[in-house]
Design a protein around this motif. Structure first.
Motif, PDB file in Angstrom:
ATOM      1  N   HIS A  78       5.254 -13.065  -1.415  1.00  0.00           N
ATOM      2  CA  HIS A  78       4.679 -14.209  -2.507  1.00  0.00           C
ATOM      3  C   HIS A  78       3.564 -13.214  -3.121  1.00  0.00           C
ATOM      4  O   HIS A  78       2.633 -13.083  -2.590  1.00  0.00           O
ATOM      5  N   THR A  79       3.761 -13.073  -4.395  1.00  0.00           N
ATOM      6  CA  THR A  79       3.003 -12.293  -5.249  1.00  0.00           C
ATOM      7  C   THR A  79       1.444 -12.939  -5.268  1.00  0.00           C
ATOM      8  O   THR A  79       0.462 -12.258  -5.090  1.00  0.00           O
ATOM      9  N   ASN A  80       1.492 -14.236  -5.611  1.00  0.00           N
ATOM     10  CA  ASN A  80       0.229 -15.025  -5.606  1.00  0.00           C
ATOM     11  C   ASN A  80      -0.752 -15.058  -4.386  1.00  0.00           C
ATOM     12  O   ASN A  80      -1.674 -15.514  -4.442  1.00  0.00           O
ATOM     13  N   LEU A  81       0.101 -14.750  -3.149  1.00  0.00           N
ATOM     14  CA  LEU A  81      -0.325 -14.871  -2.140  1.00  0.00           C
ATOM     15  C   LEU A  81      -0.785 -13.648  -1.425  1.00  0.00           C
ATOM     16  O   LEU A  81      -0.813 -13.360  -0.140  1.00  0.00           O
ATOM     17  N   GLY A  82      -0.788 -12.536  -2.102  1.00  0.00           N
ATOM     18  CA  GLY A  82      -1.010 -11.211  -1.528  1.00  0.00           C
ATOM     19  C   GLY A  82       0.164 -10.419  -1.408  1.00  0.00           C
ATOM     20  O   GLY A  82       0.049  -9.150  -0.534  1.00  0.00           O
ATOM     21  N   ARG A  83       1.421 -10.719  -1.543  1.00  0.00           N
ATOM     22  CA  ARG A  83       2.686 -10.014  -1.072  1.00  0.00           C
ATOM     23  C   ARG A  83       2.372  -9.812   0.459  1.00  0.00           C
ATOM     24  O   ARG A  83       2.502 -10.711   1.072  1.00  0.00           O
ATOM     25  N   ALA A  84       2.982  -8.649   0.906  1.00  0.00           N
ATOM     26  CA  ALA A  84       3.055  -8.291   2.374  1.00  0.00           C
ATOM     27  C   ALA A  84       1.897  -8.606   3.226  1.00  0.00           C
ATOM     28  O   ALA A  84       0.827  -7.836   2.833  1.00  0.00           O
ATOM     29  N   PRO A  85       1.757  -9.527   4.319  1.00  0.00           N
ATOM     30  CA  PRO A  85       0.859  -9.611   5.080  1.00  0.00           C
ATOM     31  C   PRO A  85       0.653  -8.267   5.962  1.00  0.00           C
ATOM     32  O   PRO A  85       1.914  -7.990   6.521  1.00  0.00           O
ATOM     33  N   LEU A  86      -0.320  -7.872   6.255  1.00  0.00           N
ATOM     34  CA  LEU A  86      -0.423  -6.606   7.337  1.00  0.00           C
ATOM     35  C   LEU A  86      -0.211  -7.127   8.531  1.00  0.00           C
ATOM     36  O   LEU A  86      -0.430  -8.026   9.282  1.00  0.00           O
ATOM     37  N   SER A  87       0.473  -5.994   9.350  1.00  0.00           N
ATOM     38  CA  SER A  87       0.735  -6.031  10.667  1.00  0.00           C
ATOM     39  C   SER A  87      -0.529  -6.032  11.542  1.00  0.00           C
ATOM     40  O   SER A  87      -1.470  -5.687  10.975  1.00  0.00           O
ATOM     41  N   ALA A  88      -0.491  -6.465  12.654  1.00  0.00           N
ATOM     42  CA  ALA A  88      -1.700  -6.421  13.562  1.00  0.00           C
ATOM     43  C   ALA A  88      -2.279  -4.980  13.955  1.00  0.00           C
ATOM     44  O   ALA A  88      -3.415  -4.457  13.706  1.00  0.00           O
ATOM     45  N   PRO A  89      -1.162  -3.984  14.011  1.00  0.00           N
ATOM     46  CA  PRO A  89      -1.812  -2.556  14.320  1.00  0.00           C
ATOM     47  C   PRO A  89      -2.254  -2.088  12.766  1.00  0.00           C
ATOM     48  O   PRO A  89      -3.121  -1.434  12.824  1.00  0.00           O
ATOM     49  N   ALA A  90      -2.065  -2.726  11.685  1.00  0.00           N
ATOM     50  CA  ALA A  90      -2.520  -2.256  10.245  1.00  0.00           C
ATOM     51  C   ALA A  90      -3.911  -2.852  10.188  1.00  0.00           C
ATOM     52  O   ALA A  90      -4.645  -2.146   9.604  1.00  0.00           O
ATOM     53  N   VAL A  91      -4.031  -4.117  10.656  1.00  0.00           N
ATOM     54  CA  VAL A  91      -5.265  -4.692  10.602  1.00  0.00           C
ATOM     55  C   VAL A  91      -6.196  -4.108  11.435  1.00  0.00           C
ATOM     56  O   VAL A  91      -7.564  -3.541  11.070  1.00  0.00           O
ATOM     57  N   GLU A  92      -6.038  -3.507  12.867  1.00  0.00           N
ATOM     58  CA  GLU A  92      -6.985  -2.639  13.433  1.00  0.00           C
ATOM     59  C   GLU A  92      -7.082  -1.525  12.997  1.00  0.00           C
ATOM     60  O   GLU A  92      -8.453  -0.969  13.061  1.00  0.00           O
ATOM     61  N   ALA A  93      -6.260  -0.929  12.166  1.00  0.00           N
ATOM     62  CA  ALA A  93      -6.468   0.536  11.559  1.00  0.00           C
ATOM     63  C   ALA A  93      -7.332   0.393  10.548  1.00  0.00           C
ATOM     64  O   ALA A  93      -8.369   1.006  10.377  1.00  0.00           O
ATOM     65  N   VAL A  94      -7.406  -0.961   9.883  1.00  0.00           N
ATOM     66  CA  VAL A  94      -8.366  -1.063   8.809  1.00  0.00           C
ATOM     67  C   VAL A  94      -9.731  -1.314   9.286  1.00  0.00           C
ATOM     68  O   VAL A  94     -10.804  -0.641   8.556  1.00  0.00           O
ATOM     69  N   VAL A  95      -9.602  -2.022  10.266  1.00  0.00           N
ATOM     70  CA  VAL A  95     -11.176  -2.210  10.793  1.00  0.00           C
ATOM     71  C   VAL A  95     -11.700  -1.108  11.340  1.00  0.00           C
ATOM     72  O   VAL A  95     -13.010  -0.622  11.114  1.00  0.00           O
ATOM     73  N   ALA A  96     -11.051  -0.124  11.936  1.00  0.00           N
ATOM     74  CA  ALA A  96     -11.665   1.023  12.552  1.00  0.00           C
ATOM     75  C   ALA A  96     -12.002   1.936  11.343  1.00  0.00           C
ATOM     76  O   ALA A  96     -12.701   2.799  11.380  1.00  0.00           O
ATOM     77  N   ALA A  97     -11.064   1.998  10.201  1.00  0.00           N
ATOM     78  CA  ALA A  97     -11.454   2.913   9.083  1.00  0.00           C
ATOM     79  C   ALA A  97     -12.614   2.318   8.388  1.00  0.00           C
ATOM     80  O   ALA A  97     -13.057   3.006   7.425  1.00  0.00           O
ATOM     81  N   ALA A  98     -13.119   1.037   8.476  1.00  0.00           N
ATOM     82  CA  ALA A  98     -14.039   0.616   7.629  1.00  0.00           C
ATOM     83  C   ALA A  98     -15.422   1.295   7.675  1.00  0.00           C
ATOM     84  O   ALA A  98     -16.271   1.436   7.062  1.00  0.00           O
ATOM     85  N   GLY A  99     -15.786   1.983   9.041  1.00  0.00           N
ATOM     86  CA  GLY A  99     -16.855   2.790   9.254  1.00  0.00           C
ATOM     87  C   GLY A  99     -16.569   4.153   8.689  1.00  0.00           C
ATOM     88  O   GLY A  99     -15.794   4.581   7.996  1.00  0.00           O
ATOM     89  N   SER A 100     -17.324   4.994   9.299  1.00  0.00           N
ATOM     90  CA  SER A 100     -17.231   6.567   9.091  1.00  0.00           C
ATOM     91  C   SER A 100     -15.692   6.773   9.892  1.00  0.00           C
ATOM     92  O   SER A 100     -15.262   6.514  10.903  1.00  0.00           O
ATOM     93  N   THR A 101     -14.996   7.802   9.127  1.00  0.00           N
ATOM     94  CA  THR A 101     -13.575   7.686   9.722  1.00  0.00           C
ATOM     95  C   THR A 101     -13.177   9.454   9.301  1.00  0.00           C
ATOM     96  O   THR A 101     -14.057  10.269   8.422  1.00  0.00           O
ATOM     97  N   ASP A 102     -12.034  10.070   9.930  1.00  0.00           N
ATOM     98  CA  ASP A 102     -11.868  11.612   9.607  1.00  0.00           C
ATOM     99  C   ASP A 102     -10.893  11.408   8.580  1.00  0.00           C
ATOM    100  O   ASP A 102      -9.966  12.205   8.504  1.00  0.00           O
ATOM    101  N   VAL A 103     -10.956  10.695   7.566  1.00  0.00           N
ATOM    102  CA  VAL A 103      -9.918  10.611   6.337  1.00  0.00           C
ATOM    103  C   VAL A 103      -9.818  11.903   5.644  1.00  0.00           C
ATOM    104  O   VAL A 103      -8.686  12.173   5.383  1.00  0.00           O
TER     105      VAL A 103
END
Length: 433
Positions: A78-103
């Motif tokens: 649903h485009t108006n609802l942000g399209r694809a909801p992220l998976s739990a592993p993806a959410v965890e990865a985003v939280v981890a990357a929110a700080g300093s990261t080895d990007v």
């Protein structure tokens, strides 16, 4: 009595439960300012004194960060609802990357490393047919980068039937022309053949572009040229690249969506460069995928515009996690859910709600949405509720969005993860009191 004397005190408004929740989410200073503005409106006679708290909350809703919504519409993307909801592993990865990261840092050597190498490696592994890959911030950006790097001041050959409009009124031809390229339209709206392309390709051709019309279908007296035939045409001596926009981000064939193009098959058919969205059927964050010939991808990666279109560390983290754990992707789970499983869940939810509201189980039809798989219907099951609950559920916490059909509000469970069933029951129950 002067109604202004009935304007509630600030501490009284801040003490109301809903306002306290807003303070917890957004901080006391911002909420207090909204309350003060609502009090001023009441003193000016614009709103009744009794509506100060509601007015303050309404103002805060307009400026609040996006809220999590339970999507019960039956539209997977649903485009108006942000399209694809992220998976739990993806959410965890985003939280981890929110700080300093080895990007962009190699922890083993202590030196600079290629930005987003983990996500790029995961994408390359998912599509072995691609010699190289690159990621930008959305699929429109991928097309714009390709047009700028490969066809600025030159022609892009494209079928008239593929000059599509994408979201919010943006049109593919306008996007391409904005890069400095010229469009060489071939064929007609409903029929384009190989000879049309052959007659248009010349010394000024930057590349041939094929766009999947993912938002619509043309039926009846129609004709188009497939990727394999186009590839044989453009790859003759002195030929030009073939760029294919597959749109939805499907990386490999999906039996449930046989008409939806995928990156692997398109590259094997002869495309030199494939563009796609990461936040559609791939089920990842918003980004644009570029896959194909190594020389073309490197040319795009090194173009000055690529810097303006690059993705941030959170997107790279979410994309890598999505590619590493595809079985956890909510879009894929929703696509593969069986009607029997949905029926059992719907029966349980309806039974829990019957003592509070008129609720029953009914058959439903879900769709892919998000500009993917037009016309494909997915058998689904919904919980049917009185239509009067649509508004209260949309404004609840969490908001629940369904669809009105036949004078009833349907909560289609194909787009509701099973782990949210209990929360869905509580949300409906609260609005029935």
């Amino acid at each position: 009595m002067d109604p202004r004397r009935r304007v509630p005190r600030t501490d009284a408004v801040l003490g109301e439960p809903a306002v306290r929740q807003a303070v917890a989410r957004m901080g006391r200073p911002l909420v207090k300012t909204a309350v003060a503005r609502a009090q001023d409106r009441a003193r000016a006679g614009e709103i009744p004194p009794e509506e100060v708290a509601a007015a303050a909350l309404a103002e805060l809703d307009r400026i609040a960060p996006p809220r999590r919504v339970i999507n019960a519409t039956g539209v997977l993307l649903h485009t108006n609802l942000g399209r694809a909801p992220l998976s739990a592993p993806a959410v965890e990865a985003v939280v981890a990357a929110a700080g300093s990261t080895d990007v962009e840092y190699d922890l083993a050597t202590g030196t600079r490393a290629r930005r987003g190498r983990g996500a790029l490696a995961a994408l390359a592994a998912a599509v072995p047919a691609a010699e190289a890959v690159h990621v930008v911030n959305n699929n429109a950006a991928a097309l714009a980068l390709a047009a700028t790097a490969l066809a600025a001041g030159r022609e892009i050959v494209i079928s008239r039937g593929e000059l599509v409009e994408i979201g919010d009124g943006f049109r593919i031809p306008d996007l391409l022309v904005s890069t400095g390229a010229r469009l060489r339209e071939v064929g007609t709206t409903n029929r384009t053949n190989l000879a049309d392309y052959a007659a248009a390709i010349g010394p000024d051709t930057g590349f041939v572009l094929k766009v999947h019309p993912s938002n619509f279908r043309v039926e009846g007296f129609t004709g188009s040229v497939d990727v394999a035939d186009l590839a044989r045409l453009v790859h003759r001596p002195g030929g030009v690249p073939l760029v294919v926009d597959i749109g939805s981000g499907l990386l490999a064939p999906e039996p449930l969506l046989p008409e939806e193009p995928d990156a692997a098959s398109t590259l094997k058919a002869g495309a030199d460069l494939v563009t796609a969205s990461g936040d559609k059927l791939l089920g990842g964050p918003q980004c644009g995928l570029l896959l194909g010939r190594a020389d073309l991808v490197e040319r795009l990666r090194r173009h000055p515009l690529a810097r303006a279109l690059r993705v941030d560390k959170l997107t790279l983290a979410a994309l890598a996690a999505t590619l590493h754990r595809p079985e956890e992707v909510p879009v894929r789970r929703a696509l593969l859910a069986s009607p029997a499983e949905l029926s059992a869940r719907a029966a349980s939810i309806a039974a829990a709600l019957k003592e509070h509201v008129d609720a029953w189980v009914c058959d439903s039809v879900a769709t892919v949405g998000g500009g993917g798989a037009p016309g494909v219907e997915l058998a689904s099951v919904a919980v049917s509720l009185p239509a009067r609950l649509a508004g209260p559920l949309r404004t609840g916490r969490p908001p629940v969005v369904g669809r009105i059909e036949g004078g009833r509000l349907l909560l289609d469970l194909r787009t509701v993860p099973a782990e949210l069933d209990a929360e869905l029951i509580r949300a409906v129950t609260r609005r029935c009191r």
